[in-house]
Write a protein that holds these residues in place. Structure first.
Motif, PDB file in Angstrom:
ATOM      1  N   ILE A 196       0.857  -1.179   0.000  1.00 57.51           N
ATOM      2  CA  ILE A 196       0.000   0.000   0.000  1.00 57.51           C
ATOM      3  C   ILE A 196       0.895   1.231   0.000  1.00 57.51           C
ATOM      4  N   VAL A 197       0.669   2.119  -0.957  1.00 59.00           N
ATOM      5  CA  VAL A 197       1.381   3.395  -0.987  1.00 59.00           C
ATOM      6  C   VAL A 197       0.381   4.461  -0.555  1.00 59.00           C
ATOM      7  N   ARG A 198       0.610   4.976   0.640  1.00 62.73           N
ATOM      8  CA  ARG A 198      -0.298   5.950   1.228  1.00 62.73           C
ATOM      9  C   ARG A 198       0.314   7.335   1.124  1.00 62.73           C
ATOM     10  N   GLU A 199      -0.448   8.306   0.597  1.00 63.02           N
ATOM     11  CA  GLU A 199       0.025   9.689   0.596  1.00 63.02           C
ATOM     12  C   GLU A 199       0.086  10.134   2.055  1.00 63.02           C
ATOM     13  N   LEU A 200       1.168  10.800   2.448  1.00 60.32           N
ATOM     14  CA  LEU A 200       1.382  10.959   3.892  1.00 60.32           C
ATOM     15  C   LEU A 200       1.505  12.410   4.378  1.00 60.32           C
ATOM     16  N   THR A 201       1.546  13.370   3.469  1.00 63.79           N
ATOM     17  CA  THR A 201       1.838  14.728   3.949  1.00 63.79           C
ATOM     18  C   THR A 201       0.753  15.738   3.597  1.00 63.79           C
ATOM     19  N   SER A 202      -0.375  15.253   3.097  1.00 64.44           N
ATOM     20  CA  SER A 202      -1.412  16.210   2.719  1.00 64.44           C
ATOM     21  C   SER A 202      -2.781  15.608   3.032  1.00 64.44           C
ATOM     22  N   GLU A 233       0.822  17.096  -5.742  1.00 63.35           N
ATOM     23  CA  GLU A 233       0.860  16.145  -4.618  1.00 63.35           C
ATOM     24  C   GLU A 233       0.367  14.762  -5.045  1.00 63.35           C
ATOM     25  N   ILE A 234      -0.657  14.758  -5.874  1.00 62.69           N
ATOM     26  CA  ILE A 234      -1.184  13.475  -6.352  1.00 62.69           C
ATOM     27  C   ILE A 234      -0.197  12.831  -7.323  1.00 62.69           C
ATOM     28  N   THR A 247      -3.260   5.360  -2.537  1.00 65.96           N
ATOM     29  CA  THR A 247      -4.445   6.034  -2.011  1.00 65.96           C
ATOM     30  C   THR A 247      -4.048   7.217  -1.137  1.00 65.96           C
ATOM     31  N   ASP A 248      -5.050   7.990  -0.699  1.00 65.47           N
ATOM     32  CA  ASP A 248      -4.730   9.228   0.024  1.00 65.47           C
ATOM     33  C   ASP A 248      -4.399   8.945   1.496  1.00 65.47           C
ATOM     34  N   ASN A 249      -4.193  10.013   2.241  1.00 64.39           N
ATOM     35  CA  ASN A 249      -3.691   9.885   3.605  1.00 64.39           C
ATOM     36  C   ASN A 249      -4.677   9.151   4.520  1.00 64.39           C
TER      37      ASN A 249
END
Ligand code: IPM
Ligand code: MG
Length: 368
Positions: free
Chosen positions: A133-139, A168-169, A243-245
């Motif tokens: 899983i790659v999770r966006e982590l700073t926004s 960011e995406i 996916t997002d944070n």
């Protein structure tokens, strides 16, 4: 040339115990493989609050910015529950993520053969599972403004804002596509484009980055709620999920539990490359501080040990040594060494935290 630097932040609860085992492993790679690191140690979370009145001092923040990699244990505990939000242990971790701009959080969910029985799902559904899983982590909603609790007439209103820029995406999508190329070459992107504008933009930008730069990777899109369902129905359909944070926070906990052994899962949080070409990076186990068992030598150090393996691979270009360490952990499990979290009915006394560390060292010795 000086050695690469490694900043160790053991943190709270079981963090210091599991980190002590990682230090043994680091010592082994130094003595037996000639991998030298300049290791320093500092405080984060409740441990930092107890000494400095803040979960992360500016000095520690500066050290983290300069380190070639940061290795963190865990933060938090009931002792700190009543603290003001601004100084809670978790704020230290969130500050590290935000100020180091660690936008790509890699959370593998891998089912070890020896542990397939531990899953709450049927063995054949999870055996051999290996997803990332790659999770966006700073926004996203974790950091978006406006936020707060305001007064509106007679009542209070709690506000958080989901906000994503195109760039960011796009950058986290690139991280996911790059990883997929080294794995099963498949990415599934998850959002809720059916209800959220930020989800519509997310889907569009991921598709654009794909079409322009990664047409060779197989891309699919799923609504995050359906994704959660598919994760527990047939998890092996996935390779890389981006996916997002907030969705990533939830989906990665669910995925972790599929493997049946939270105590086994590492993570890496990566940012942009530094001047020396290494990405800014923080490595930490997926499990928390487990205050209920802290200080008793019961914790499973494998997640933290495997986080160091991720550091070897992603920060120090030592993929072969990373694999050596991962194999050593697998071997120890196959031999039946079990910490308390991995015990089943009929098992004899569990291995302690340091027994597990020693067993990994013995398996490393055997690998030479
Ligand atoms: C995680 C944790 C953190 C988060 C907490 C401790 C702030 O749940 O790393 O998944 O919500 O991101
Ligand atoms: Mg979480």
């Amino acid at each position: 040339m000086s050695n690469p630097s490694l900043l160790i932040l053991p943190g709270d609860g079981i963090g210091p115990e599991v980190m002590a085992e990682v230090r043994k492993i680091i010592g082994w790679f130094d003595a037996r493989r000639g991998l030298k690191f300049d290791v320093s140690e500092d405080l984060v979370g409740g441990a930092a609050y107890d000494v400095h009145g803040t979960p992360l001092t500016d000095e520690t923040m500066a050290k983290a910015q300069e380190a070639d990699a940061v290795l963190l244990g865990a933060v938090g505990g009931p002792k700190y529950d009543s603290l003001d939000f601004s100084v809670k242990p978790e704020r230290g971790l969130l500050r590290l993520r935000k100020e180091m701009d660690l936008y790509a959080n890699l959370r593998p969910a891998q089912c070890f053969d020896a542990l397939a029985d531990f899953s709450s799902l049927k063995k054949d559904i999870v055996a051999g599972l290996d997803i990332m899983i790659v999770r966006e982590l700073t926004s996203g909603i974790y950091f978006g403004e406006p936020r707060g609790i305001i007064k509106e007439g007679n009542e209070r209103v709690g506000i958080n804002t989901q906000r994503y820029t195109e760039s960011e995406i796009a950058r986290v999508a690139r991280s996911a596509f790059e990883l997929a190329r080294k794995r099963g070459n498949k990415v599934c992107s998850m959002e809720k484009a059916n209800v959220m504008e930020s989800g519509i933009l997310w889907r569009d930008v991921v598709q654009e980055v794909h079409d322009a730069e990664y047409p060779d990777v197989e891309l699919s899109h799923m609504y995050a709620d359906a994704g959660a369902m598919q994760l527990v129905r047939a998890p092996k359909q996935f390779d890389v999920i981006v996916t997002d944070n907030l969705f990533g926070d939830l989906l990665s906990d669910a995925a972790a539990m599929l493997t049946g052994s939270l105590g086994m899962l590492p993570s890496a949080s990566l940012g942009a490359p530094m001047a020396n070409g290494r990405p800014k990076a923080l490595y930490e186990p997926v499990h928390g501080s487990a205050p209920d068992i802290a200080g008793q030598g019961k914790a499973n150090p494998c997640a933290c040990i495997l986080s160091f393996a991720m550091a070897l691979r992603y920060s120090f270009d030592q993929g072969e040594e990373a694999t050596r360490l991962e194999r050593a952990v697998e071997m120890v499990l196959a031999d039946g060494v079990r910490t308390a979290d991995l015990m089943q009915a009929g098992d004899t006394a569990p291995a302690s935290t340091s027994d597990m560390g020693d067993a990994v060292i013995a398996a490393l010795d055997a690998s030479l």
